[in-house]
Every structure is written in structure tokens, then in C-alpha cells.
Design a protein around this motif. Sequence first.
Motif, PDB file in Angstrom:
ATOM      1  N   LEU A  66      -3.181   0.889 -10.450  1.00  8.91           N
ATOM      2  CA  LEU A  66      -3.068  -0.529 -10.106  1.00  8.91           C
ATOM      3  C   LEU A  66      -3.595  -0.798  -8.697  1.00  8.91           C
ATOM      4  O   LEU A  66      -4.292  -1.796  -8.464  1.00  8.91           O
ATOM      5  CB  LEU A  66      -1.607  -0.965 -10.211  1.00  8.91           C
ATOM      6  CG  LEU A  66      -1.020  -1.003 -11.626  1.00  8.91           C
ATOM      7  CD1 LEU A  66       0.464  -1.311 -11.581  1.00  8.91           C
ATOM      8  CD2 LEU A  66      -1.745  -2.029 -12.486  1.00  8.91           C
ATOM      9  N   VAL A  67      -3.273   0.079  -7.749  1.00  7.58           N
ATOM     10  CA  VAL A  67      -3.767  -0.101  -6.384  1.00  7.58           C
ATOM     11  C   VAL A  67      -5.284   0.019  -6.346  1.00  7.58           C
ATOM     12  O   VAL A  67      -5.979  -0.794  -5.712  1.00  7.58           O
ATOM     13  CB  VAL A  67      -3.113   0.942  -5.442  1.00  7.58           C
ATOM     14  CG1 VAL A  67      -3.808   0.940  -4.082  1.00  7.58           C
ATOM     15  CG2 VAL A  67      -1.634   0.635  -5.276  1.00  7.58           C
ATOM     16  N   GLY A  68      -5.837   1.045  -7.000  1.00 10.18           N
ATOM     17  CA  GLY A  68      -7.289   1.216  -7.013  1.00 10.18           C
ATOM     18  C   GLY A  68      -8.003   0.049  -7.658  1.00 10.18           C
ATOM     19  O   GLY A  68      -9.057  -0.388  -7.188  1.00 10.18           O
ATOM     20  N   SER A  69      -7.433  -0.494  -8.750  1.00 15.91           N
ATOM     21  CA  SER A  69      -8.044  -1.649  -9.403  1.00 15.91           C
ATOM     22  C   SER A  69      -8.069  -2.859  -8.484  1.00 15.91           C
ATOM     23  O   SER A  69      -9.059  -3.594  -8.426  1.00 15.91           O
ATOM     24  CB  SER A  69      -7.272  -1.969 -10.690  1.00 15.91           C
ATOM     25  OG  SER A  69      -7.771  -3.137 -11.306  1.00 15.91           O
ATOM     26  N   ALA A  70      -6.960  -3.066  -7.741  1.00 19.20           N
ATOM     27  CA  ALA A  70      -6.914  -4.197  -6.817  1.00 19.20           C
ATOM     28  C   ALA A  70      -7.899  -4.018  -5.674  1.00 19.20           C
ATOM     29  O   ALA A  70      -8.608  -4.957  -5.288  1.00 19.20           O
ATOM     30  CB  ALA A  70      -5.491  -4.350  -6.277  1.00 19.20           C
ATOM     31  N   VAL A  71      -7.965  -2.818  -5.113  1.00 17.07           N
ATOM     32  CA  VAL A  71      -8.891  -2.556  -4.007  1.00 17.07           C
ATOM     33  C   VAL A  71     -10.330  -2.755  -4.454  1.00 17.07           C
ATOM     34  O   VAL A  71     -11.172  -3.241  -3.689  1.00 17.07           O
ATOM     35  CB  VAL A  71      -8.673  -1.134  -3.463  1.00 17.07           C
ATOM     36  CG1 VAL A  71      -9.772  -0.743  -2.486  1.00 17.07           C
ATOM     37  CG2 VAL A  71      -7.315  -1.030  -2.789  1.00 17.07           C
ATOM     38  N   ARG A  72     -10.638  -2.417  -5.688  1.00 18.24           N
ATOM     39  CA  ARG A  72     -12.006  -2.543  -6.172  1.00 18.24           C
ATOM     40  C   ARG A  72     -12.438  -3.997  -6.337  1.00 18.24           C
ATOM     41  O   ARG A  72     -13.559  -4.356  -5.961  1.00 18.24           O
ATOM     42  CB  ARG A  72     -12.158  -1.826  -7.515  1.00 18.24           C
ATOM     43  CG  ARG A  72     -13.541  -2.005  -8.121  1.00 18.24           C
ATOM     44  CD  ARG A  72     -13.652  -1.379  -9.488  1.00 18.24           C
ATOM     45  NE  ARG A  72     -15.006  -1.498 -10.002  1.00 18.24           N
ATOM     46  CZ  ARG A  72     -15.411  -1.006 -11.166  1.00 18.24           C
ATOM     47  NH1 ARG A  72     -14.567  -0.363 -11.948  1.00 18.24           N
ATOM     48  NH2 ARG A  72     -16.667  -1.166 -11.553  1.00 18.24           N
ATOM     49  N   PRO A  98      -5.827  -9.878  -0.190  1.00 20.39           N
ATOM     50  CA  PRO A  98      -4.858  -9.405  -1.190  1.00 20.39           C
ATOM     51  C   PRO A  98      -5.030  -7.932  -1.537  1.00 20.39           C
ATOM     52  O   PRO A  98      -4.044  -7.242  -1.803  1.00 20.39           O
ATOM     53  CB  PRO A  98      -5.139 -10.301  -2.410  1.00 20.39           C
ATOM     54  CG  PRO A  98      -6.504 -10.832  -2.209  1.00 20.39           C
ATOM     55  CD  PRO A  98      -6.687 -10.937  -0.741  1.00 20.39           C
ATOM     56  N   ALA A  99      -6.257  -7.434  -1.502  1.00 19.88           N
ATOM     57  CA  ALA A  99      -6.462  -6.012  -1.772  1.00 19.88           C
ATOM     58  C   ALA A  99      -5.768  -5.159  -0.714  1.00 19.88           C
ATOM     59  O   ALA A  99      -5.128  -4.142  -1.032  1.00 19.88           O
ATOM     60  CB  ALA A  99      -7.953  -5.698  -1.813  1.00 19.88           C
ATOM     61  N   GLY A 100      -5.880  -5.555   0.551  1.00 22.64           N
ATOM     62  CA  GLY A 100      -5.221  -4.810   1.618  1.00 22.64           C
ATOM     63  C   GLY A 100      -3.711  -4.854   1.506  1.00 22.64           C
ATOM     64  O   GLY A 100      -3.022  -3.844   1.729  1.00 22.64           O
ATOM     65  N   LEU A 101      -3.163  -6.023   1.147  1.00 24.33           N
ATOM     66  CA  LEU A 101      -1.718  -6.143   0.998  1.00 24.33           C
ATOM     67  C   LEU A 101      -1.189  -5.269  -0.137  1.00 24.33           C
ATOM     68  O   LEU A 101      -0.133  -4.626  -0.003  1.00 24.33           O
ATOM     69  CB  LEU A 101      -1.345  -7.608   0.762  1.00 24.33           C
ATOM     70  CG  LEU A 101      -1.515  -8.551   1.954  1.00 24.33           C
ATOM     71  CD1 LEU A 101      -1.238  -9.996   1.544  1.00 24.33           C
ATOM     72  CD2 LEU A 101      -0.594  -8.137   3.099  1.00 24.33           C
ATOM     73  N   ILE A 102      -1.921  -5.250  -1.249  1.00 21.05           N
ATOM     74  CA  ILE A 102      -1.478  -4.433  -2.379  1.00 21.05           C
ATOM     75  C   ILE A 102      -1.587  -2.951  -2.039  1.00 21.05           C
ATOM     76  O   ILE A 102      -0.710  -2.146  -2.390  1.00 21.05           O
ATOM     77  CB  ILE A 102      -2.302  -4.789  -3.628  1.00 21.05           C
ATOM     78  CG1 ILE A 102      -1.924  -6.193  -4.115  1.00 21.05           C
ATOM     79  CG2 ILE A 102      -2.091  -3.758  -4.739  1.00 21.05           C
ATOM     80  CD1 ILE A 102      -2.766  -6.709  -5.248  1.00 21.05           C
ATOM     81  N   VAL A 121      -6.825   4.498  -3.614  1.00 18.13           N
ATOM     82  CA  VAL A 121      -7.541   3.698  -2.609  1.00 18.13           C
ATOM     83  C   VAL A 121      -8.989   4.167  -2.482  1.00 18.13           C
ATOM     84  O   VAL A 121      -9.922   3.347  -2.419  1.00 18.13           O
ATOM     85  CB  VAL A 121      -6.820   3.785  -1.252  1.00 18.13           C
ATOM     86  CG1 VAL A 121      -7.656   3.123  -0.161  1.00 18.13           C
ATOM     87  CG2 VAL A 121      -5.455   3.119  -1.336  1.00 18.13           C
ATOM     88  N   ALA A 122      -9.199   5.495  -2.455  1.00 19.62           N
ATOM     89  CA  ALA A 122     -10.560   6.015  -2.317  1.00 19.62           C
ATOM     90  C   ALA A 122     -11.425   5.640  -3.514  1.00 19.62           C
ATOM     91  O   ALA A 122     -12.586   5.228  -3.359  1.00 19.62           O
ATOM     92  CB  ALA A 122     -10.522   7.538  -2.153  1.00 19.62           C
ATOM     93  N   ALA A 123     -10.858   5.767  -4.722  1.00 19.46           N
ATOM     94  CA  ALA A 123     -11.622   5.400  -5.918  1.00 19.46           C
ATOM     95  C   ALA A 123     -11.948   3.911  -5.921  1.00 19.46           C
ATOM     96  O   ALA A 123     -13.067   3.498  -6.255  1.00 19.46           O
ATOM     97  CB  ALA A 123     -10.836   5.781  -7.175  1.00 19.46           C
TER      98      ALA A 123
END
Length: 373
Positions: free
Chosen positions: A98-104, A110-114, A150-152
Motif C-alpha cells: 500500500l505504501v509503495g503504491s501510494a508513493v508511485r 499525500p504520498a509523503g504522508l502515507i 518506498v524504494a519500489a
Amino acid sequence: MATERLTRVAATAGLAVVLLAAIGVQAVAIAASWGLRYWLAGGTAAVVVGALALVRHRQRVVTAVAGLVVAGSAVAAARLFDLPTEPGPALAMASAVLVGSAVRALPPPPAGLIAAGGLVVAAGAWPAARPGAGGSGVVALNALCWLGGVAAGLTLRLLDERAKITAERVRRDERLELARELHDVVAHHVTGMVVQAQAAHLVGRRDPARATESLAGIEAAGGEAMRAMRRLVGLLRDTADAPPASAGTEQIEELVERFRRQGPPVRLRLPEQTAWPPEVTSTVHRIVREALTNVARHAPHAAQVTVDVAREPDAVVVEVTDDASGAPAGSRDGYGLIGLRERVEALGGTLRAGPRPDNSGWSVRAVVPNGRA
């Protein structure tokens, strides 16, 4: 689009298998040490967050926030009721997805907050870790999962941005090339109009009939110029030193003949009459060239290639097919087709490229208005 859907379905199925395996392994391990009832809260949380991870594409913000809230609740319950350390492996992997999907995909705020929320959840395992019960391993696993997610996400985000920039550059270059061609067409007609107007001025007093013929020619050339100008609206203007390309049907025949000498046999069908505007003829040539180039790159083992150019009352239909059924469905996606679609749609047409209905090869089909309407 069909290829993208199949890829997404396959990725989702693979993720589901991995998460189910992690949940099963963790359930067996907890049952053998603590007793399975001690993992009911953590197992339920893992199932819920895993389900959210599988449907993350629909609402990335909602699924990510909900997943982190559930994971955080599992961490709080583990500390409050003295349960096995959470997030466990299954929950950590689902949260990382879920975190990687949001960051992508999400905008940076919002990506940083998640991502920060995911770090807080992962760090929640540290104060509750029990070194004698494998707690330090749980902490390390959570840290690795968060870093991996996060890296992905950042890597895929960078690749998406590069692909977007490249696609935009291809579209821009295609607009500029088409604008140059249309500029040459309009300049040709306007030059003819000027010449005929000068002729009408010279002979008008002595021979009115010839002056009338010149005026009719000016009218026809003006109509052709206006039809070409309609296609020029909305395109950027560039007069760089790239040469104009108004290839006729004889160039199409030469193109096919060159391909025959180096690749699979090609069957070419052209209509008897091809009195199309130059920009339409050059677009037909471009479609055939790009399609044959794709065959040479991705399906050199094809036994037969067909180039079919048909004339309809208000359009030209171009279809290039091959019988290379062994080629992967997604192997012919590229920036060449993006530029080609940009050119065809700029002229008011449509383009479709993909596997043939019976999966017996590949097809590129374009419908280009002939500009006579």
C-alpha cells in the motif's frame, strides 16, 4: 489496454498467493508457540490489509489510509493485550504494498504522508519486540518491508515519469513533422493561386475567357488549401531543416519491396485510384512503415504479412497484419505507435494496434479521413 489488464490481473493474483502463503506460515508458527487464538487479531488485520492491497488501484488514498489504520490498530492491540508482536510478516508486506503504491502514483504531499504513516506503523513493532521470541526479527522484517515498498514506489514513479516525458516528446515531434508537411501543402496551393492571379491580371482585358479559367483554378486551389489548413489548427509550427515527406503510393510500393528483400513475404493491396491530399498519402506511408518496422523487430519469424490499403467514400483504411502468433502480446507496444496515433488523430482518424481476434498474429488498423468532406 487488454495487455495492461492481463498484466495487472496476473500481478494481483501473484500478490494474493504470496500474502496467503505468508498468512498461513505465520498462523502455523503462532499456533505452535503461543496458540492460534493469540493471533486472531493479528490474523484478521493481515487479511483485511491484504485485501486492501489487492484492490489498491481503485482508490489509492482510501486503501492506503485504511490499511495503515488497521495495521496500527493491530500494533496497539498486540501491546495492550500482550499478544505476539505486530505487524507480523503478512501484515508488514501488505502495508508495504500500500505504501509503495501510494508513493508511485499519488502527488508528493499525500504520498509523503502515507510513507511517513507506514514508517510509524513499522516502528511500532520495536518497543513491543521480545528478543527471546523472535521480536528483533520482526522489527528487522518490518523495516525491510517499509524500505522495500518506498524504494519500489520511487523507482516505478521515476520510470513512469520518464515514460511520460518520452511519450510527450514523441507526440510533439509528430505534431511538428505533420505541421511541416501541411505547411508545404498550403504553400504549394497558395503559390499556385498567386501565379494564376497574376496570369488573370495580364490576360483579363484581352481574353476574358482565359481570365475566368484562372479564377476557377484559384477557387479550386483555395479550397484545397483551406482543407489542409483545417488539419493545421492546433499543431505547433516549426520550420526546422527537416525535409518534407509527401510520399506517394509509389513510395509505399518501394517500401514494401525493400521489406520483402529483408523480411517475411508481404502481400500488398492498393486501390486503383489514390487521389488523396498529400498529408493523407504521407500518413498512409507512415502507417505502413511503422507497422512493417514493428514486424521486423518483434516478429521476424512471421510467415506472411499483408498490407491492405482500401479506399472508402470519405476515408482511407490501412491495415497491416502478420501471422506471428508466437509473439508476446505486449512485445510490440512502443513510442512509435504513440507518435503514429498522434498523427492519425490529428487528421481526425483512429488507430488500433493489438493481437488479432483469433490470436493468430498482430494487426495495425488505421482509418484516415481523406479530406474531401
